[in-house]
Scaffold this active site. Sequence first.
Site, mmCIF file in Angstrom:
data_model
loop_
_atom_site.group_PDB
_atom_site.id
_atom_site.type_symbol
_atom_site.label_atom_id
_atom_site.label_comp_id
_atom_site.label_asym_id
_atom_site.label_seq_id
_atom_site.Cartn_x
_atom_site.Cartn_y
_atom_site.Cartn_z
ATOM 1 N N GLY A 139 127.839 -1.503 26.424
ATOM 2 C CA GLY A 139 128.764 -1.780 27.707
ATOM 3 C C GLY A 139 127.987 -1.932 28.981
ATOM 4 N N GLY A 163 102.442 -1.974 38.612
ATOM 5 C CA GLY A 163 102.204 -1.345 39.729
ATOM 6 C C GLY A 163 100.933 -0.890 39.781
ATOM 7 C CG HIS A 175 105.150 1.015 39.409
ATOM 8 N ND1 HIS A 175 103.719 1.703 39.242
ATOM 9 C CD2 HIS A 175 105.485 0.909 40.467
ATOM 10 C CE1 HIS A 175 103.368 2.017 40.544
ATOM 11 N NE2 HIS A 175 104.300 1.444 41.187
ATOM 12 C CD GLU A 214 110.528 -1.999 37.777
ATOM 13 O OE1 GLU A 214 111.385 -3.030 38.201
ATOM 14 O OE2 GLU A 214 109.618 -1.688 38.618
ATOM 15 C CD GLU A 237 102.274 1.235 36.056
ATOM 16 O OE1 GLU A 237 102.413 2.426 35.926
ATOM 17 O OE2 GLU A 237 102.581 0.516 37.204
ATOM 18 C CG HIS A 288 136.550 0.209 26.237
ATOM 19 N ND1 HIS A 288 136.492 -0.856 26.565
ATOM 20 C CD2 HIS A 288 135.984 1.159 26.866
ATOM 21 C CE1 HIS A 288 136.068 -0.966 27.535
ATOM 22 N NE2 HIS A 288 135.800 0.269 28.054
#
Length: 536
Positions: free
Chosen positions: A404, A33, A78, A55, A36, A285
């Site tokens: 996950g 962007g 960015h 991204e 940068e 889990h």
Amino acid sequence: MPRDGEPAATSVREAVFDLLRRLGLTTVFGNPGSTELPFLDRWPADFRYELCLAEAVAVAMADGHARATGRAALCNLHSAVGIGHAMGNLFTAFRNQAPVVVTVGQQARSLLPGNPFLGATDAAAFPRPYVKWSVEPARAEDVPRAIAQAHAIAMQHPRGPVMVSIPMDDWARPAAAVPPRTHRNDMAPDPAGLAECAAALAAAARPVLVAGAEVDAEGAGPALVALAEKLRAPVLAAPFAARVCFPEDHPLFAGFLPAAPGAIGAALAPFDAVLVAGAPVFTFHVAGECAAFAGPAPIFQMTTDGESAAAAGAGTALLGSLRLGLPALAALLPDATRPPPAPRPPAPAPEAGDPLRAEWLFAAIRRRLPPGAVVVEEAPSHRPAIQRHLPITEWGGFLTMASGGLGHGLPAAMGVALAGRRVVAVIGDGSMLYCIQALWNAAQGRLPVTVVVVNNGGYGAMRSFSGVLGVTGAPGIDVPGVGFADIARGFGVPARRCDTPAAVEAALAEGLALDGPLLLDVPVDPAIPHLYAKAH
């Protein structure tokens, strides 16, 4: 003029590029962007910029590349919006212990007090707690040293992502070059703790080893095999391990622990001493009590992860490198005289079925998988079937996500391929839709990736977990009507829709012979077994 022995003055930009060369960070995964652009100006010919179309793709590609090479990878995002888009895969990189150095553009320092457009408020706090360290240097001239420190922290065990926020007007400011420095990061476990563990294992009639992803990440696999063979003890893979834990064709390999407390307790009940190497004790889990925590068998955990070692559970934690600790432990043990455990029975060859069964698909991949290939998997609802029918027999031969969070597998596969490995990416149809832009990288780089879409028409893990929780009629689980082959061709990746066994076999042979990518869209039976019914 600098005094004798002091680094010469230069710009922040020149000092950073000099540092990145010395650190081997000459491939940058990014989605640029405006903030940068001063970094990207006059891009050096000896650096590669791997453009990613989102991204999250950039972070996951960097994660895959870092774990495939064992070195840190550099990712350039960015501002706050870039970090926001990438947070899911940044969280996954943190759980994967992937050493990713993330640099993020920030608005010009002079504008920051006025809450400017594209200004990141409290930039260093934004990605926490899912980075090991983050900073926005107080002065422009501190940027090169901050990146050097970030790299060192990323590579310290347990490894993980770090972030440096860099105001866009810092790059032209004067700064000193960063002097080179070497870091030796491995630390051996406490000798007294090793002796205690060795005594318990030597006295046990039925010891067992539980291996985790740190074994492969540290290159400690051969040491673990030698320890298991000396003990003549079975080896179980830890729940949700993001890498291969033990060669799955070895006669001492005893299978996979599920992420359910009751099932883990039942699986460990026959043993009278437990060593957990490179994994938490344990990753769950579903809720419940783990009988192993209250049982008489002593539990020892060897890990570099202090947070994991400090977690509530049971046993004695031995903090330190597996690379150093496992050989030291083996040296304290006598050769076992007990007979080795019976080998794990082989999985029966599955039938193809109509519609195609996922188990048959994984067995077909296994038959054609070439030596040295890496399986990158993100098909969580099919993981038990993958573990039974697509065994991983080589160290470094498997990567998945420990978090996950979906959307990691496809771009991670591209990062692994960019590191010079042939890849078979086994991706669920739901997972494909999170970061499907990574197909563009496969096409642009002619990466040797065969993408196998396990297409059960929806979120299979949700179907299975609905059964676990007794939920019926939940919306948002079916995802019909997605043409993955058409999407792939739109990104420039050749693709095949494979509805029959013959079509699958032909497409696998074609894809694994290509020097570029191929996608297979394979519709499979939507029925999903109970994920945590028993240890497997």
